[in-house]
Design a protein around this motif. Sequence first.
Motif, short mmCIF file in Angstrom:
data_model
loop_
_atom_site.label_atom_id
_atom_site.label_comp_id
_atom_site.label_asym_id
_atom_site.label_seq_id
_atom_site.Cartn_x
_atom_site.Cartn_y
_atom_site.Cartn_z
N SER A 268 46.72 34.95 36.99
CA SER A 268 46.69 36.38 37.27
C SER A 268 46.38 37.23 36.04
O SER A 268 46.23 38.45 36.15
N SER B 240 43.49 39.47 36.15
CA SER B 240 43.64 40.58 37.09
C SER B 240 44.43 41.73 36.46
O SER B 240 44.76 42.70 37.11
N GLU C 186 48.44 47.75 41.47
CA GLU C 186 47.12 48.17 41.04
C GLU C 186 46.17 46.99 40.82
O GLU C 186 44.97 47.17 40.66
N THR D 77 44.05 43.47 41.56
CA THR D 77 43.30 42.88 42.66
C THR D 77 43.02 41.41 42.35
O THR D 77 42.96 41.01 41.18
N ASN E 89 41.37 37.95 41.50
CA ASN E 89 40.17 37.62 40.73
C ASN E 89 39.49 36.40 41.34
O ASN E 89 39.90 35.89 42.39
N LYS F 46 40.46 33.92 44.66
CA LYS F 46 39.52 33.85 45.79
C LYS F 46 39.02 32.42 46.00
O LYS F 46 38.82 31.99 47.14
N LEU G 223 48.94 38.23 44.76
CA LEU G 223 47.48 38.13 44.67
C LEU G 223 46.91 36.95 45.44
O LEU G 223 45.77 37.00 45.91
N ALA H 73 46.67 38.28 48.89
CA ALA H 73 45.65 39.32 48.95
C ALA H 73 44.25 38.71 48.95
O ALA H 73 43.31 39.28 49.53
#
Length: 234
Positions: free
Chosen positions: A14, A17, A63, A65, A67, A71, A94, A97
């Motif tokens: 993270s 991010s 705040e 997102t 990375n 993903k 994350l 998300a």
Amino acid sequence: MTAKIVILTGAGISAESGLGTFRDVDGLWTKYDLNDVATPEGFARNPELVMAFYNARRANAAEATPNAAHKALARLEADFPGEVFIVTQNVDGLHEAAGSRNVLHMHGALHGALCKACEHRWPAPPVMSVTDPCPHCRKPATRPDVVWFGEIPYGMHVISEALSQADVFVSIGTSGEVYPAANFVAEADHHGAHTIELNLEPSAGASGFAETRFGPATEVVPQWVADELARTQK
């Protein structure tokens, strides 16, 4: 029998991010003593300080997102013909998300609140206070639903069972210094899993892995996922 990949993720996944690790020179953690904000004793001494710290972490995480590394793991879960199980030491959201669904937060989550009187859990508001009443028992015993130093991580039985069934164990962005997670590679290896470390640099336990790849998470994780998916599609 379908293959099973168990993945352990730490703060390093993270970091790109915008969420700092314990060891960042100018990160949020450097402004606080861990004994004051990440132990039950610290919370007992100064609960307002601890709440302020986690309110700041919650705002920071809100705040952030996902990375490319997050993903890529979500893509792996979607496209791998077997099971992908993520065990994360991170308290951010994350992975979810990014689209991952099979995730266990062994150290809890910033978006959770816990009543230390009755152990009821509920979604945390953006700003928490020690005087917030528990929705269940109404006592003002609110704390963050995170695992502090000296407390037992969540889901250890589930994690142990997963490690015993893993065909592949991957550790991503962890220091290899915090137990019990630092022992997961040995446990997975004992049960015959192929073990892989993906990290910015070698961890304290890097020698215990059968395979290592080093570099930024946003580079090494997507490449490993691509290689793994290509291998399974041959």
